[in-house]
Design a protein around this motif. Structure first.
Motif, short mmCIF file in Angstrom:
data_model
loop_
_atom_site.label_atom_id
_atom_site.label_comp_id
_atom_site.label_asym_id
_atom_site.label_seq_id
_atom_site.Cartn_x
_atom_site.Cartn_y
_atom_site.Cartn_z
N GLY B 12 0.79 -1.24 0.00
CA GLY B 12 0.00 0.00 0.00
C GLY B 12 0.82 1.28 0.00
N GLY B 14 1.49 3.11 -2.53
CA GLY B 14 0.92 4.06 -3.48
C GLY B 14 1.84 4.45 -4.62
N GLN B 26 -5.65 2.70 -5.98
CA GLN B 26 -5.59 2.01 -4.69
C GLN B 26 -7.01 1.82 -4.18
OE1 GLN B 26 -2.68 5.16 -3.29
NE2 GLN B 26 -2.09 3.48 -1.94
N ASP B 27 -7.29 0.67 -3.62
CA ASP B 27 -8.58 0.42 -3.00
C ASP B 27 -8.81 1.48 -1.92
OD1 ASP B 27 -10.49 -2.30 -2.23
OD2 ASP B 27 -10.25 -0.73 -0.73
N ALA B 28 -9.98 2.12 -1.95
CA ALA B 28 -10.24 3.24 -1.05
C ALA B 28 -10.22 2.82 0.42
CB ALA B 28 -11.57 3.90 -1.40
N GLU B 29 -10.56 1.58 0.70
CA GLU B 29 -10.59 1.11 2.08
C GLU B 29 -9.21 0.67 2.58
OE1 GLU B 29 -13.10 0.56 4.49
OE2 GLU B 29 -14.05 2.08 3.21
N THR B 30 -8.56 -0.19 1.77
CA THR B 30 -7.32 -0.83 2.24
C THR B 30 -6.06 -0.16 1.73
OG1 THR B 30 -7.20 -2.30 0.34
CG2 THR B 30 -8.49 -3.07 2.23
N GLY B 31 -6.18 0.65 0.67
CA GLY B 31 -4.99 1.26 0.09
C GLY B 31 -4.22 0.31 -0.82
N TYR B 32 -4.72 -0.92 -1.00
CA TYR B 32 -3.98 -1.89 -1.81
C TYR B 32 -4.25 -1.68 -3.30
CZ TYR B 32 -2.36 -4.30 2.34
OH TYR B 32 -1.74 -4.61 3.51
#
Ligand code: HEM
Lengths: 399, 64
Positions: B12, B14, B26-32
Protein backbone atom coordinates in the motif's frame (compact mmCIF):
# COMPACT_ATOMS: atom_id res chain seq x y z
CA UNK A 1 35.12 -6.00 23.29
CA UNK A 2 35.72 -8.15 20.25
CA UNK A 3 35.95 -5.29 17.82
CA UNK A 4 37.94 -6.26 14.75
CA UNK A 5 40.73 -3.69 14.50
CA UNK A 6 40.07 -3.20 10.80
CA UNK A 7 36.39 -2.32 11.15
CA UNK A 8 35.77 1.45 11.09
CA UNK A 9 32.84 3.33 12.58
CA UNK A 10 30.03 4.97 10.64
CA UNK A 11 31.30 8.32 9.29
CA UNK A 12 29.10 11.36 10.00
CA UNK A 13 31.31 14.36 9.30
CA UNK A 14 30.13 16.30 6.27
CA UNK A 15 32.23 18.46 3.95
CA UNK A 16 29.35 20.99 3.74
CA UNK A 17 25.68 21.09 4.82
CA UNK A 18 24.35 19.22 1.78
CA UNK A 19 26.87 16.54 0.86
CA UNK A 20 27.29 13.26 2.76
CA UNK A 21 30.60 12.29 4.38
CA UNK A 22 33.33 11.91 1.72
CA UNK A 23 34.29 8.49 3.06
CA UNK A 24 30.90 7.07 1.99
CA UNK A 25 31.62 7.79 -1.68
CA UNK A 26 35.05 6.12 -1.40
CA UNK A 27 33.48 3.03 0.13
CA UNK A 28 30.73 2.90 -2.49
CA UNK A 29 33.37 3.02 -5.20
CA UNK A 30 35.72 0.41 -3.71
CA UNK A 31 33.78 -1.69 -1.28
CA UNK A 32 29.99 -1.15 -1.45
CA UNK A 33 29.49 -3.76 1.28
CA UNK A 34 32.10 -3.06 3.97
CA UNK A 35 32.67 -3.99 7.59
CA UNK A 36 31.31 -1.66 10.23
CA UNK A 37 32.05 -1.49 13.96
CA UNK A 38 29.23 -0.69 16.36
CA UNK A 39 29.79 1.02 19.75
CA UNK A 40 28.62 -2.09 21.66
CA UNK A 41 31.37 -4.21 20.08
CA UNK A 42 29.25 -5.78 17.36
CA UNK A 43 30.84 -5.95 13.92
CA UNK A 44 28.35 -5.76 11.08
CA UNK A 45 28.17 -4.22 7.63
CA UNK A 46 27.74 -0.90 5.92
CA UNK A 47 26.06 -0.94 2.52
CA UNK A 48 26.79 2.10 0.35
CA UNK A 49 25.69 0.88 -3.11
CA UNK A 50 22.20 1.67 -4.39
CA UNK A 51 21.40 -1.75 -5.82
CA UNK A 52 22.90 -3.59 -2.84
CA UNK A 53 20.76 -1.50 -0.45
CA UNK A 54 17.58 -2.18 -2.42
CA UNK A 55 18.33 -5.89 -2.48
CA UNK A 56 18.69 -5.99 1.30
CA UNK A 57 15.53 -3.96 1.88
CA UNK A 58 13.34 -6.21 -0.21
CA UNK A 59 14.69 -9.47 1.20
CA UNK A 60 12.62 -10.94 4.07
CA UNK A 61 15.71 -12.77 5.34
CA UNK A 62 16.86 -9.36 6.55
CA UNK A 63 14.82 -8.54 9.64
CA UNK A 64 13.55 -5.26 11.08
CA UNK A 65 13.02 -6.75 14.54
CA UNK A 66 14.16 -4.34 17.20
CA UNK A 67 15.68 -6.94 19.53
CA UNK A 68 18.09 -8.00 16.77
CA UNK A 69 19.50 -4.51 16.20
CA UNK A 70 22.66 -2.75 17.20
CA UNK A 71 22.93 1.01 17.06
CA UNK A 72 25.77 2.29 14.86
CA UNK A 73 26.58 5.54 16.70
CA UNK A 74 27.47 6.66 20.19
CA UNK A 75 24.29 7.18 22.07
CA UNK A 76 23.16 6.91 25.67
CA UNK A 77 21.37 3.63 24.92
CA UNK A 78 23.79 2.22 22.33
CA UNK A 79 25.37 -0.30 24.67
CA UNK A 80 22.17 -1.75 26.09
CA UNK A 81 20.59 -4.86 24.66
CA UNK A 82 17.61 -3.93 22.51
CA UNK A 83 14.18 -4.99 23.69
CA UNK A 84 11.53 -6.39 21.34
CA UNK A 85 9.38 -3.65 19.78
CA UNK A 86 6.54 -2.46 21.97
CA UNK A 87 3.12 -3.75 20.84
CA UNK A 88 2.00 -1.67 17.86
CA UNK A 89 5.48 -0.36 16.88
CA UNK A 90 5.32 -2.12 13.54
CA UNK A 91 8.30 -0.28 12.01
CA UNK A 92 10.45 -2.62 14.14
CA UNK A 93 8.58 -5.87 13.36
CA UNK A 94 8.57 -8.52 10.62
CA UNK A 95 5.78 -10.37 8.83
CA UNK A 96 3.13 -11.40 9.70
CA UNK A 97 2.71 -9.02 12.66
CA UNK A 98 4.04 -6.05 10.69
CA UNK A 99 1.50 -6.60 7.91
CA UNK A 100 -1.42 -7.06 10.29
CA UNK A 101 -0.80 -3.61 11.79
CA UNK A 102 0.31 -1.72 8.68
CA UNK A 103 -2.80 -2.97 6.82
CA UNK A 104 -5.05 -1.14 9.28
CA UNK A 105 -3.51 2.17 8.17
CA UNK A 106 -2.65 1.97 4.46
CA UNK A 107 -6.16 3.01 3.40
CA UNK A 108 -5.69 6.30 5.29
CA UNK A 109 -2.59 7.38 3.33
CA UNK A 110 -3.48 6.67 -0.30
CA UNK A 111 -2.52 9.02 -3.12
CA UNK A 112 -6.19 10.01 -3.53
CA UNK A 113 -6.78 10.70 0.16
CA UNK A 114 -3.73 12.90 0.26
CA UNK A 115 -4.92 14.72 -2.85
CA UNK A 116 -8.22 15.40 -1.10
CA UNK A 117 -6.31 16.91 1.81
CA UNK A 118 -4.58 19.53 -0.35
CA UNK A 119 -6.93 22.44 0.48
CA UNK A 120 -6.47 21.82 4.22
CA UNK A 121 -2.71 21.66 3.85
CA UNK A 122 -2.73 24.83 1.75
CA UNK A 123 -4.64 26.54 4.56
CA UNK A 124 -2.06 25.46 7.17
CA UNK A 125 0.78 26.61 4.90
CA UNK A 126 -0.83 30.01 4.26
CA UNK A 127 -1.35 30.64 7.95
CA UNK A 128 2.18 29.58 8.86
CA UNK A 129 3.57 31.96 6.24
CA UNK A 130 1.37 34.78 7.64
CA UNK A 131 3.09 34.24 10.97
CA UNK A 132 6.51 34.15 9.40
CA UNK A 133 5.79 37.44 7.66
CA UNK A 134 4.42 38.99 10.84
CA UNK A 135 7.73 38.25 12.60
CA UNK A 136 9.51 40.42 10.04
CA UNK A 137 12.91 39.87 8.41
CA UNK A 138 15.18 37.72 10.59
CA UNK A 139 12.26 35.37 11.35
CA UNK A 140 13.06 31.71 11.94
CA UNK A 141 11.59 29.66 9.11
CA UNK A 142 11.91 26.43 11.09
CA UNK A 143 9.89 27.64 14.09
CA UNK A 144 7.27 29.44 11.99
CA UNK A 145 6.87 27.18 8.98
CA UNK A 146 8.88 23.96 8.71
CA UNK A 147 7.86 22.57 12.08
CA UNK A 148 4.26 23.83 12.47
CA UNK A 149 2.96 22.71 9.07
CA UNK A 150 3.62 18.96 9.39
CA UNK A 151 2.71 19.06 13.09
CA UNK A 152 -0.66 20.64 12.35
CA UNK A 153 -1.35 18.17 9.57
CA UNK A 154 -0.49 15.02 11.52
CA UNK A 155 -2.37 16.29 14.60
CA UNK A 156 -5.48 16.86 12.55
CA UNK A 157 -5.23 13.49 10.80
CA UNK A 158 -4.66 11.56 14.00
CA UNK A 159 -7.01 13.59 16.14
CA UNK A 160 -4.34 14.92 18.54
CA UNK A 161 -5.04 18.36 20.03
CA UNK A 162 -2.50 20.76 18.49
CA UNK A 163 -2.32 22.64 21.80
CA UNK A 164 -0.26 19.72 23.07
CA UNK A 165 2.43 20.23 20.43
CA UNK A 166 5.05 21.69 22.77
CA UNK A 167 5.04 18.38 24.59
CA UNK A 168 5.46 16.07 21.64
CA UNK A 169 7.80 18.34 19.69
CA UNK A 170 10.17 18.62 22.64
CA UNK A 171 9.95 14.90 23.44
CA UNK A 172 10.59 13.85 19.88
CA UNK A 173 13.58 16.20 19.67
CA UNK A 174 15.01 14.54 22.78
CA UNK A 175 14.44 11.06 21.37
CA UNK A 176 16.02 11.93 18.01
CA UNK A 177 19.09 13.69 19.40
CA UNK A 178 22.26 11.66 19.80
CA UNK A 179 23.33 13.92 22.68
CA UNK A 180 20.41 13.17 25.02
CA UNK A 181 21.11 11.41 28.30
CA UNK A 182 19.56 8.08 29.20
CA UNK A 183 17.28 9.74 31.79
CA UNK A 184 16.08 12.34 29.31
CA UNK A 185 15.28 9.74 26.67
CA UNK A 186 13.45 7.51 29.15
CA UNK A 187 11.57 10.54 30.45
CA UNK A 188 10.58 11.59 26.93
CA UNK A 189 9.23 8.11 26.14
CA UNK A 190 7.37 8.07 29.45
CA UNK A 191 5.84 11.49 28.92
CA UNK A 192 4.73 10.75 25.35
CA UNK A 193 3.38 7.36 26.39
CA UNK A 194 1.28 8.81 29.18
CA UNK A 195 -0.10 11.62 27.04
CA UNK A 196 -0.99 9.32 24.14
CA UNK A 197 -2.41 6.65 26.41
CA UNK A 198 -4.86 9.15 27.89
CA UNK A 199 -5.78 10.33 24.42
CA UNK A 200 -6.33 6.77 23.17
CA UNK A 201 -8.55 5.94 26.14
CA UNK A 202 -10.72 8.93 25.30
CA UNK A 203 -10.96 7.79 21.65
CA UNK A 204 -11.96 4.30 22.75
CA UNK A 205 -14.66 5.77 25.02
CA UNK A 206 -15.89 8.07 22.29
CA UNK A 207 -14.52 7.41 18.78
CA UNK A 208 -13.98 10.63 16.79
CA UNK A 209 -13.75 11.09 13.03
CA UNK A 210 -9.98 10.78 12.66
CA UNK A 211 -7.35 8.04 12.32
CA UNK A 212 -7.17 7.20 16.02
CA UNK A 213 -10.95 7.23 16.29
CA UNK A 214 -11.11 4.94 13.25
CA UNK A 215 -8.57 2.54 14.77
CA UNK A 216 -10.53 2.48 18.01
CA UNK A 217 -13.70 1.66 16.09
CA UNK A 218 -12.12 -1.40 14.39
CA UNK A 219 -11.97 -3.12 17.78
CA UNK A 220 -8.89 -5.00 16.49
CA UNK A 221 -6.27 -3.33 18.67
CA UNK A 222 -5.47 -3.15 22.34
CA UNK A 223 -5.12 0.25 23.98
CA UNK A 224 -1.37 -0.35 24.23
CA UNK A 225 -1.07 -1.09 20.51
CA UNK A 226 -3.05 2.04 19.66
CA UNK A 227 -0.89 4.15 21.94
CA UNK A 228 2.30 2.99 20.26
CA UNK A 229 0.85 3.37 16.76
CA UNK A 230 -0.11 6.94 17.67
CA UNK A 231 3.43 7.49 18.94
CA UNK A 232 4.96 6.14 15.73
CA UNK A 233 2.72 8.21 13.44
CA UNK A 234 3.11 11.38 15.47
CA UNK A 235 6.91 11.29 15.60
CA UNK A 236 7.45 9.91 12.06
CA UNK A 237 4.81 12.29 10.73
CA UNK A 238 6.22 15.61 11.85
CA UNK A 239 9.95 15.31 12.51
CA UNK A 240 10.90 14.04 9.05
CA UNK A 241 8.83 16.40 6.92
CA UNK A 242 9.81 19.34 9.13
CA UNK A 243 13.47 18.65 8.44
CA UNK A 244 12.83 18.35 4.70
CA UNK A 245 11.05 21.71 4.64
CA UNK A 246 13.79 23.48 6.63
CA UNK A 247 16.80 21.87 4.97
CA UNK A 248 15.05 21.94 1.58
CA UNK A 249 14.59 25.71 1.82
CA UNK A 250 18.24 26.12 2.83
CA UNK A 251 19.31 24.03 -0.18
CA UNK A 252 17.16 26.08 -2.56
CA UNK A 253 18.58 29.33 -1.20
CA UNK A 254 22.12 28.03 -1.73
CA UNK A 255 21.36 26.98 -5.34
CA UNK A 256 19.99 30.20 -6.83
CA UNK A 257 19.83 28.82 -10.39
CA UNK A 258 17.70 25.90 -9.27
CA UNK A 259 15.58 28.17 -7.10
CA UNK A 260 14.88 30.45 -10.09
CA UNK A 261 13.88 27.43 -12.11
CA UNK A 262 11.63 26.15 -9.33
CA UNK A 263 9.83 29.52 -9.31
CA UNK A 264 9.58 29.86 -13.06
CA UNK A 265 8.48 26.31 -13.87
CA UNK A 266 5.66 25.18 -11.59
CA UNK A 267 5.32 21.99 -13.65
CA UNK A 268 8.59 20.65 -12.22
CA UNK A 269 7.33 20.93 -8.63
CA UNK A 270 6.76 17.19 -8.25
CA UNK A 271 10.12 16.24 -9.72
CA UNK A 272 11.74 18.93 -7.55
CA UNK A 273 10.36 17.37 -4.38
CA UNK A 274 11.76 13.96 -5.37
CA UNK A 275 15.11 15.53 -6.15
CA UNK A 276 15.29 17.33 -2.82
CA UNK A 277 14.44 14.06 -1.07
CA UNK A 278 17.21 12.29 -2.96
CA UNK A 279 19.82 15.01 -2.70
CA UNK A 280 19.31 15.73 1.01
CA UNK A 281 18.77 12.15 2.28
CA UNK A 282 17.74 13.27 5.77
CA UNK A 283 17.67 9.71 7.17
CA UNK A 284 21.44 10.14 7.17
CA UNK A 285 22.32 7.42 9.69
CA UNK A 286 20.58 4.98 7.37
CA UNK A 287 18.22 2.08 7.92
CA UNK A 288 19.08 -1.09 9.84
CA UNK A 289 18.39 -4.74 9.09
CA UNK A 290 19.70 -7.96 10.68
CA UNK A 291 20.42 -11.18 8.77
CA UNK A 292 18.22 -14.03 10.02
CA UNK A 293 20.46 -16.67 8.38
CA UNK A 294 23.84 -16.84 6.68
CA UNK A 295 23.44 -15.42 3.21
CA UNK A 296 25.24 -14.25 0.16
CA UNK A 297 24.90 -10.55 -0.62
CA UNK A 298 26.44 -9.69 -3.98
CA UNK A 299 29.26 -12.12 -3.24
CA UNK A 300 29.76 -11.18 0.41
CA UNK A 301 28.92 -13.68 3.14
CA UNK A 302 26.70 -12.03 5.73
CA UNK A 303 26.29 -14.22 8.79
CA UNK A 304 23.12 -14.77 10.80
CA UNK A 305 22.81 -12.11 13.50
CA UNK A 306 24.97 -9.54 11.72
CA UNK A 307 23.54 -6.08 11.47
CA UNK A 308 23.55 -4.22 8.17
CA UNK A 309 23.31 -0.43 7.90
CA UNK A 310 21.89 0.76 4.57
CA UNK A 311 23.28 4.20 3.85
CA UNK A 312 20.49 6.25 2.29
CA UNK A 313 22.88 9.14 1.60
CA UNK A 314 25.38 6.93 -0.23
CA UNK A 315 22.79 4.97 -2.22
CA UNK A 316 21.05 8.16 -3.31
CA UNK A 317 24.35 9.48 -4.73
CA UNK A 318 25.31 6.26 -6.53
CA UNK A 319 26.49 7.20 -10.06
CA UNK A 320 25.40 3.75 -11.29
CA UNK A 321 21.80 4.80 -10.67
CA UNK A 322 21.78 8.61 -10.88
CA UNK A 323 23.62 10.65 -13.48
CA UNK A 324 25.74 13.45 -11.93
CA UNK A 325 24.52 12.33 -8.53
CA UNK A 326 26.15 15.15 -6.57
CA UNK A 327 24.28 17.79 -8.54
CA UNK A 328 20.95 19.19 -7.44
CA UNK A 329 18.87 19.00 -10.63
CA UNK A 330 15.26 19.83 -9.82
CA UNK A 331 13.97 18.55 -13.15
CA UNK A 332 15.79 15.21 -12.93
CA UNK A 333 13.68 12.59 -14.72
CA UNK A 334 12.60 9.33 -13.03
CA UNK A 335 13.59 10.57 -9.60
CA UNK A 336 11.21 8.45 -7.54
CA UNK A 337 13.61 5.51 -7.35
CA UNK A 338 15.55 7.15 -4.50
CA UNK A 339 15.94 5.43 -1.13
CA UNK A 340 14.75 8.35 1.01
CA UNK A 341 11.49 6.62 1.95
CA UNK A 342 13.15 3.22 2.15
CA UNK A 343 12.27 0.19 0.04
CA UNK A 344 10.49 -3.10 0.64
CA UNK A 345 7.41 -3.69 2.77
CA UNK A 346 8.42 -1.07 5.35
CA UNK A 347 8.63 1.69 2.76
CA UNK A 348 7.32 4.89 4.32
CA UNK A 349 3.62 4.74 5.07
CA UNK A 350 3.30 8.53 5.06
CA UNK A 351 5.25 9.24 1.87
CA UNK A 352 2.27 10.45 -0.17
CA UNK A 353 1.41 12.86 2.62
CA UNK A 354 5.01 14.07 2.89
CA UNK A 355 5.11 14.69 -0.88
CA UNK A 356 1.99 16.86 -0.80
CA UNK A 357 3.22 18.80 2.24
CA UNK A 358 6.57 19.50 0.61
CA UNK A 359 5.12 20.45 -2.77
CA UNK A 360 2.51 22.84 -1.40
CA UNK A 361 4.81 24.16 1.32
CA UNK A 362 7.79 24.94 -0.89
CA UNK A 363 5.89 26.23 -3.92
CA UNK A 364 3.80 28.58 -1.76
CA UNK A 365 6.88 29.78 0.12
CA UNK A 366 8.84 30.80 -2.97
CA UNK A 367 5.80 32.34 -4.63
CA UNK A 368 4.92 34.40 -1.62
CA UNK A 369 8.46 35.67 -0.93
CA UNK A 370 10.06 36.42 -4.30
CA UNK A 371 13.13 37.85 -2.55
CA UNK A 372 13.54 35.17 0.07
CA UNK A 373 17.13 34.98 1.31
CA UNK A 374 19.21 33.94 4.31
CA UNK A 375 19.40 36.50 7.12
CA UNK A 376 22.64 34.94 8.43
CA UNK A 377 25.83 33.74 6.79
CA UNK A 378 25.37 30.21 5.40
CA UNK A 379 28.10 28.86 7.69
CA UNK A 380 26.12 30.14 10.67
CA UNK A 381 23.06 28.02 9.91
CA UNK A 382 23.09 25.37 12.67
CA UNK A 383 22.82 21.84 11.25
CA UNK A 384 21.72 18.66 13.02
CA UNK A 385 24.77 16.48 12.43
CA UNK A 386 24.20 14.86 15.79
CA UNK A 387 20.64 13.69 15.32
CA UNK A 388 19.06 10.58 13.84
CA UNK A 389 17.31 12.75 11.25
CA UNK A 390 19.39 15.41 9.54
CA UNK A 391 18.19 18.99 9.09
CA UNK A 392 18.69 22.53 10.35
CA UNK A 393 17.89 23.64 13.89
CA UNK A 394 16.82 27.08 12.70
CA UNK A 395 16.86 29.07 9.46
CA UNK A 396 16.77 32.85 9.81
CA UNK A 397 15.43 34.41 6.62
CA UNK A 398 14.69 37.82 5.15
CA UNK A 399 12.73 38.90 2.05
CA UNK B 1 1.50 -5.54 -22.58
CA UNK B 2 -0.22 -7.39 -19.77
CA UNK B 3 -0.18 -6.17 -16.16
CA UNK B 4 -0.90 -8.16 -13.01
CA UNK B 5 -0.67 -7.13 -9.36
CA UNK B 6 -0.41 -9.40 -6.35
CA UNK B 7 -2.52 -8.00 -3.53
CA UNK B 8 -0.96 -10.43 -1.07
CA UNK B 9 2.45 -8.85 -1.60
CA UNK B 10 1.21 -5.25 -1.87
CA UNK B 11 2.14 -2.98 1.07
CA UNK B 12 0.00 0.00 0.00
CA UNK B 13 2.83 2.48 -0.60
CA UNK B 14 0.92 4.06 -3.48
CA UNK B 15 3.96 4.21 -5.76
CA UNK B 16 2.12 2.62 -8.71
CA UNK B 17 -0.88 4.95 -8.40
CA UNK B 18 1.52 7.89 -8.24
CA UNK B 19 3.64 6.77 -11.20
CA UNK B 20 1.00 5.42 -13.61
CA UNK B 21 -2.33 6.78 -12.36
CA UNK B 22 -4.19 5.77 -15.50
CA UNK B 23 -3.29 2.13 -15.04
CA UNK B 24 -3.20 1.68 -11.26
CA UNK B 25 -5.34 2.86 -8.38
CA UNK B 26 -5.59 2.01 -4.69
CA UNK B 27 -8.58 0.42 -3.00
CA UNK B 28 -10.24 3.24 -1.05
CA UNK B 29 -10.59 1.11 2.08
CA UNK B 30 -7.32 -0.83 2.24
CA UNK B 31 -4.99 1.26 0.09
CA UNK B 32 -3.98 -1.89 -1.81
CA UNK B 33 -3.31 -1.96 -5.54
CA UNK B 34 -6.07 -2.08 -8.14
CA UNK B 35 -5.20 -2.64 -11.80
CA UNK B 36 -7.49 -0.38 -13.84
CA UNK B 37 -6.15 -1.38 -17.24
CA UNK B 38 -4.68 -4.92 -17.36
CA UNK B 39 -3.80 -4.32 -21.02
CA UNK B 40 -2.74 -0.67 -21.07
CA UNK B 41 -2.42 1.22 -24.35
CA UNK B 42 1.06 1.90 -25.67
CA UNK B 43 1.16 5.49 -24.40
CA UNK B 44 1.27 4.27 -20.79
CA UNK B 45 3.85 1.50 -21.25
CA UNK B 46 6.81 3.55 -20.00
CA UNK B 47 4.94 4.63 -16.90
CA UNK B 48 3.86 1.05 -16.20
CA UNK B 49 7.45 -0.18 -16.43
CA UNK B 50 8.55 2.57 -14.04
CA UNK B 51 5.73 1.70 -11.65
CA UNK B 52 6.79 -1.95 -11.61
CA UNK B 53 10.39 -0.84 -11.05
CA UNK B 54 9.63 1.37 -8.06
CA UNK B 55 7.09 -0.93 -6.41
CA UNK B 56 8.67 -1.55 -2.98
CA UNK B 57 7.16 -5.00 -2.48
CA UNK B 58 7.61 -6.40 -5.99
CA UNK B 59 3.87 -6.87 -6.36
CA UNK B 60 3.58 -5.86 -10.03
CA UNK B 61 4.27 -8.21 -12.93
CA UNK B 62 4.48 -6.88 -16.47
CA UNK B 63 4.49 -9.21 -19.50
CA UNK B 64 5.41 -7.84 -22.89
C1 HEM C 1 10.00 13.55 4.14
C2 HEM C 1 9.43 12.91 5.08
C3 HEM C 1 9.65 11.47 5.44
C4 HEM C 1 10.77 10.67 5.27
C5 HEM C 1 12.10 11.05 4.65
C6 HEM C 1 10.42 9.37 5.79
C7 HEM C 1 11.26 8.26 5.76
C8 HEM C 1 10.90 6.99 6.13
C9 HEM C 1 11.73 5.80 5.94
C10 HEM C 1 13.11 5.77 5.35
C11 HEM C 1 11.03 4.73 6.40
C12 HEM C 1 11.46 3.25 6.37
C13 HEM C 1 12.12 2.79 7.64
C14 HEM C 1 12.64 1.36 7.54
O1 HEM C 1 12.49 0.69 6.50
O2 HEM C 1 13.22 0.88 8.52
C15 HEM C 1 9.76 5.24 6.90
C16 HEM C 1 8.80 4.45 7.48
C17 HEM C 1 7.64 4.99 8.05
N1 HEM C 1 7.18 6.29 7.94
FE1 HEM C 1 8.11 7.82 7.03
N2 HEM C 1 9.15 9.40 6.28
C18 HEM C 1 8.63 10.66 6.08
C19 HEM C 1 7.38 11.11 6.41
C20 HEM C 1 6.43 10.38 7.07
C21 HEM C 1 5.12 10.87 7.42
C22 HEM C 1 4.55 12.24 7.08
C23 HEM C 1 4.51 9.87 8.10
C24 HEM C 1 3.13 9.98 8.66
C25 HEM C 1 2.26 9.17 8.76
C26 HEM C 1 5.42 8.73 8.16
C27 HEM C 1 5.19 7.51 8.75
C28 HEM C 1 5.99 6.38 8.62
C29 HEM C 1 5.65 5.07 9.19
C30 HEM C 1 4.43 4.73 10.01
C31 HEM C 1 6.69 4.20 8.83
C32 HEM C 1 6.82 2.71 9.15
C33 HEM C 1 6.31 1.89 7.99
C34 HEM C 1 6.47 0.39 8.17
O3 HEM C 1 7.32 -0.07 8.95
O4 HEM C 1 5.72 -0.35 7.51
N3 HEM C 1 6.59 9.09 7.50
N4 HEM C 1 9.71 6.60 6.69
Amino acid sequence: MTQAPSAPRLPLERPNPFDPPVRLAELRENEPISRLAFPDGHVGWLVTGYQEARDVLRDPRFSSRQELRHFPLDHALANEPMEPARPGMFIRMDAPEHGRLRRLLTGQFTVKRMKALEPRIQGFVDRALDELEADGPGADLVARFALPVPSLVICELLGVPYEDRARFQQNSRTIMSLDSSREDIMGAFESMGQFLHDLVMSKIAEPTDDILGGLAATGELTAEEMTNIAFLLLVAGHETTANMLGLGTFALLRHPGELARFRAEPEIAEAAVEELLRYLSIIHVGMTRTALEDLDLHGTLVKAGECVILSVSAGNRDPERFENPDELDLARPHGTGHLSFGHGVHQCLGQQLARVEMRIGLTTLVERFPNLRLAVAPEDVPTKTNAIIYGVHSLKVAW
Amino acid sequence: MNVEADRERCCGSGMCALTAPDVFDQDAETGYVLVLLPEPPREWHDDVRSAAGVCPSGAITVRE
